[in-house]
Design an enzyme around this catalytic site. Structure first.
Site, PDB file in Angstrom:
ATOM      1  CD1 TRP A  12      -2.703   1.733   0.636  1.00 52.69           C
ATOM      2  CD2 TRP A  12      -1.354   2.343   2.308  1.00 52.69           C
ATOM      3  NE1 TRP A  12      -3.080   2.983   1.045  1.00 52.69           N
ATOM      4  CE2 TRP A  12      -2.271   3.382   2.074  1.00 52.69           C
ATOM      5  CE3 TRP A  12      -0.388   2.487   3.319  1.00 52.69           C
ATOM      6  CZ2 TRP A  12      -2.262   4.563   2.815  1.00 52.69           C
ATOM      7  CZ3 TRP A  12      -0.365   3.666   4.054  1.00 52.69           C
ATOM      8  CH2 TRP A  12      -1.308   4.689   3.796  1.00 52.69           C
ATOM      9  CB  SER A  69       0.962  -5.552   2.223  1.00 54.33           C
ATOM     10  OG  SER A  69       0.063  -5.022   3.158  1.00 54.33           O
ATOM     11  CG  LEU A  70      -3.238  -2.961  -1.864  1.00 54.12           C
ATOM     12  CD1 LEU A  70      -4.671  -3.430  -1.655  1.00 54.12           C
ATOM     13  CD2 LEU A  70      -3.178  -1.442  -2.001  1.00 54.12           C
ATOM     14  CG  PHE A 131       1.783   2.111   6.757  1.00 56.56           C
ATOM     15  CD1 PHE A 131       0.963   1.015   6.961  1.00 56.56           C
ATOM     16  CD2 PHE A 131       2.639   2.116   5.659  1.00 56.56           C
ATOM     17  CE1 PHE A 131       0.988  -0.070   6.084  1.00 56.56           C
ATOM     18  CE2 PHE A 131       2.662   1.041   4.775  1.00 56.56           C
ATOM     19  CZ  PHE A 131       1.837  -0.052   4.997  1.00 56.56           C
ATOM     20  CG  LEU A 134       1.930   0.223  13.103  1.00 52.24           C
ATOM     21  CD1 LEU A 134       0.505   0.524  12.651  1.00 52.24           C
ATOM     22  CD2 LEU A 134       1.908  -0.604  14.388  1.00 52.24           C
ATOM     23  CG  ASP A 192       2.846  -8.647   9.561  1.00 56.33           C
ATOM     24  OD1 ASP A 192       2.405  -7.546   9.928  1.00 56.33           O
ATOM     25  OD2 ASP A 192       2.894  -9.006   8.378  1.00 56.33           O
ATOM     26  CG  HIS A 221       3.412  -5.726   7.026  1.00 54.51           C
ATOM     27  ND1 HIS A 221       2.502  -6.737   6.799  1.00 54.51           N
ATOM     28  CD2 HIS A 221       3.147  -4.766   6.090  1.00 54.51           C
ATOM     29  CE1 HIS A 221       1.720  -6.405   5.776  1.00 54.51           C
ATOM     30  NE2 HIS A 221       2.092  -5.222   5.336  1.00 54.51           N
TER      31      HIS A 221
END
Length: 251
Positions: A12, A69-70, A131, A134, A192, A221
């Site tokens: 993302w 991810s996305l 983000f 994380l 993650d 992640h």
């Protein structure tokens, strides 16, 4: 002889740059493959169908589809869209649903995602930084990784970031994972902070017999960025094995 292709869809709001080291590692392990880091079309639609249709139009057919991810969730949707015209699927740190749904608690709550959306509109830089933090949490060189991700995030227009977040929230792939008839591998980071560890177990239970999951320990992640060589090892081994099985089945 047709060119073998492996397409990497980015995470993302990050663009292709963070995945280039992974692409280089894959090129070394899969010399007969054309490995491409994909740039998303400049879409502002929040509808997953619009993104998948645009990607289907943009990208070559008969390719292995992979994504972080996305990107992994969109690769899954695109694989379902293409059917047998997709050679196989590999997801990296991707959930079957990014937000919690009935029967799927292994995700972020809708309230948390809503707060993130509001924060992105009010203070993009602060929200991007959160983000990035994380994403690198659970890894080793978090400061370097965080800076690398922030550079990529800062280059993404806000309307496209918001659209991508809308798509991420809307995607629900639980039934698709069961229905896909192509080889599929789902890789996860052991620490993650964005995709709960329980999601791996829940996804594994939904896969057909040929589907696989694997875990890379001591990373978060951002494992495809932090550990590209190890990630490439998993991916290349799976692709090579799947293609060998496909060849044996047709001879």
């Amino acid at each position: 002889m047709s060119v073998q292709r492996l397409l990497l869809l980015p995470g993302w709001a990050l663009g292709p740059a963070p995945l280039e080291p992974l692409a280089d590692a894959l090129r070394q392990r899969l010399p007969d493959y054309h490995v491409e880091c994909v740039s998303y079309p400049a879409l502002t639609s929040h509808r997953p169908e619009s993104w998948v249709a645009a990607l289907d139009h943009q990208l070559p057919q008969d390719a292995w589809l992979a994504g972080w991810s996305l990107g992994g969730m969109l690769a899954t949707s695109l694989a379902q869209w293409r059917g047998r015209r997709a050679k196989g699927l590999i997801t990296l740190g991707a959930n079957a649903s990014f937000v919690t749904r009935s029967g799927w608690p292994q995700a972020m709550t809708a309230e948390s995602v809503g707060e993130f959306q509001r924060g992105l509109r009010a203070s993009p830089t602060r929200t991007f930084r959160r983000f990035a933090q994380l994403s690198v949490q659970g890894g080793r060189d978090t400061h370097r990784l965080g800076r690398q991700l922030m550079e990529a995030l800062a280059a993404t227009p806000l309307d496209q970031a918001l659209a991508g977040l809308g798509v991420l929230s809307a995607l629900d792939l639980r039934e698709l994972l069961e229905a896909l008839k192509i080889p599929q591998l789902h890789l996860f980071g052991g620490s993650d902070a964005l995709v709960p560890a329980a999601a791996r177990e829940a996804i594994a239970e939904r896969l057909p017999a040929s589907g696989r999951t694997a875990l890379i320990d001591n990373t978060g992640h951002a494992f495809p960025v932090e550990r590209p060589e190890e990630t490439a090892d998993f991916m290349a081994t799976f692709i090579t094995t799947a293609e060998r099985s496909r060849t044996e089945a047709t001879t």
